[in-house]
Write a protein that holds these residues in place. Sequence first.
Motif, PDB file in Angstrom:
ATOM      1  N   ALA A  22      58.698  23.792  -6.981  1.00 27.15           N
ATOM      2  CA  ALA A  22      58.489  25.230  -7.171  1.00 27.15           C
ATOM      3  C   ALA A  22      57.120  25.648  -6.644  1.00 27.15           C
ATOM      4  O   ALA A  22      56.970  26.704  -6.034  1.00 27.15           O
ATOM      5  N   ARG A  23      56.103  24.817  -6.879  1.00 33.41           N
ATOM      6  CA  ARG A  23      54.768  25.133  -6.370  1.00 33.41           C
ATOM      7  C   ARG A  23      54.754  25.077  -4.850  1.00 33.41           C
ATOM      8  O   ARG A  23      54.140  25.921  -4.188  1.00 33.41           O
ATOM      9  N   LEU A  24      55.451  24.102  -4.285  1.00 30.91           N
ATOM     10  CA  LEU A  24      55.519  24.004  -2.829  1.00 30.91           C
ATOM     11  C   LEU A  24      56.302  25.158  -2.227  1.00 30.91           C
ATOM     12  O   LEU A  24      55.973  25.635  -1.135  1.00 30.91           O
ATOM     13  N   GLU A  25      57.323  25.631  -2.927  1.00 25.93           N
ATOM     14  CA  GLU A  25      58.079  26.787  -2.434  1.00 25.93           C
ATOM     15  C   GLU A  25      57.200  28.028  -2.394  1.00 25.93           C
ATOM     16  O   GLU A  25      57.250  28.805  -1.426  1.00 25.93           O
ATOM     17  N   ARG A  26      56.387  28.224  -3.418  1.00 20.72           N
ATOM     18  CA  ARG A  26      55.457  29.364  -3.407  1.00 20.72           C
ATOM     19  C   ARG A  26      54.447  29.225  -2.274  1.00 20.72           C
ATOM     20  O   ARG A  26      54.119  30.210  -1.593  1.00 20.72           O
ATOM     21  N   ALA A  27      53.960  28.009  -2.067  1.00 19.29           N
ATOM     22  CA  ALA A  27      53.005  27.773  -0.982  1.00 19.29           C
ATOM     23  C   ALA A  27      53.648  28.021   0.377  1.00 19.29           C
ATOM     24  O   ALA A  27      53.027  28.597   1.285  1.00 19.29           O
ATOM     25  N   LEU A  28      54.905  27.606   0.523  1.00 17.37           N
ATOM     26  CA  LEU A  28      55.646  27.844   1.764  1.00 17.37           C
ATOM     27  C   LEU A  28      55.766  29.336   2.040  1.00 17.37           C
ATOM     28  O   LEU A  28      55.538  29.791   3.172  1.00 17.37           O
ATOM     29  N   ASP A  29      56.117  30.103   1.033  1.00 16.32           N
ATOM     30  CA  ASP A  29      56.245  31.554   1.201  1.00 16.32           C
ATOM     31  C   ASP A  29      54.907  32.167   1.596  1.00 16.32           C
ATOM     32  O   ASP A  29      54.847  33.039   2.481  1.00 16.32           O
ATOM     33  N   ASP A  30      53.818  31.716   0.959  1.00 18.27           N
ATOM     34  CA  ASP A  30      52.487  32.258   1.258  1.00 18.27           C
ATOM     35  C   ASP A  30      52.062  31.925   2.680  1.00 18.27           C
ATOM     36  O   ASP A  30      51.605  32.799   3.429  1.00 18.27           O
ATOM     37  N   VAL A  31      52.209  30.662   3.060  1.00 13.57           N
ATOM     38  CA  VAL A  31      51.782  30.231   4.395  1.00 13.57           C
ATOM     39  C   VAL A  31      52.647  30.881   5.468  1.00 13.57           C
ATOM     40  O   VAL A  31      52.148  31.376   6.485  1.00 13.57           O
ATOM     41  N   GLY A  32      53.952  30.889   5.251  1.00 15.70           N
ATOM     42  CA  GLY A  32      54.853  31.473   6.247  1.00 15.70           C
ATOM     43  C   GLY A  32      54.622  32.952   6.462  1.00 15.70           C
ATOM     44  O   GLY A  32      54.688  33.449   7.586  1.00 15.70           O
TER      45      GLY A  32
END
Length: 231
Positions: A39-49
Amino acid sequence: MRPDGVLFDAAGTLFDLTPPIHDVIASAAACQGHPCSPARLERALDDVGSTLGWPDDASDSAGRTRAWTVFVRQIIDEAHVTASEAALRTIAETAAATILEPANYRVFPDVTPLIERLSAADIRIGIVSNFDDLLFEILDHTRLSTLFDTVLTSYRTGISKPEPRIFHLAAQAIGTAPEATHYIGDSVYSDMGGAHAAGLRGILIDRDGKHPTYSGEKIVSLMDLQLDLDH
């Protein structure tokens, strides 16, 4: 209204990586002894993308590997994964290799039935995607490549969604007017923003309920489309 043509986004609309990117990165991190919440990586993915953009315009396989390794590294940094530099590099390289393997992509089960309906009704269909040539490898592997009348990518045209010109080029390629063409995609910004700006009927596919406040036309499955194909 019966359309003359239907255009589709690619990743997230027709197919997706299995498992999804955040799970791939989580698995690579866990294998290095540095577990991180998907879940933390998914949020990071959304932010970076959303802030830095996606690595979708590499010219060759080596370039894609470099670009995706950097992209994954940015995600794990954003997720505050703490590890040695060597471990972080291994995590990024392992995840990038998985993401770039065409065999790891799966077609959504509602895609083929809709394409069959459209083909039977003589509706022209195409793909408009912000992607490099990896898309064609994925389409070949998933056996989608022969089903579409045209495939336009940001890499080959030099035009990225939401720029209206790439939608106009795609409509022209399948021989339809923009106002008689539907566009289905999973991004509010690049897909719906671009389609509407180009004069197409934009239909958001929100498979996971990520856009509850979107006020435009929205479906959760391609089977929900109301296209009046029998008239």
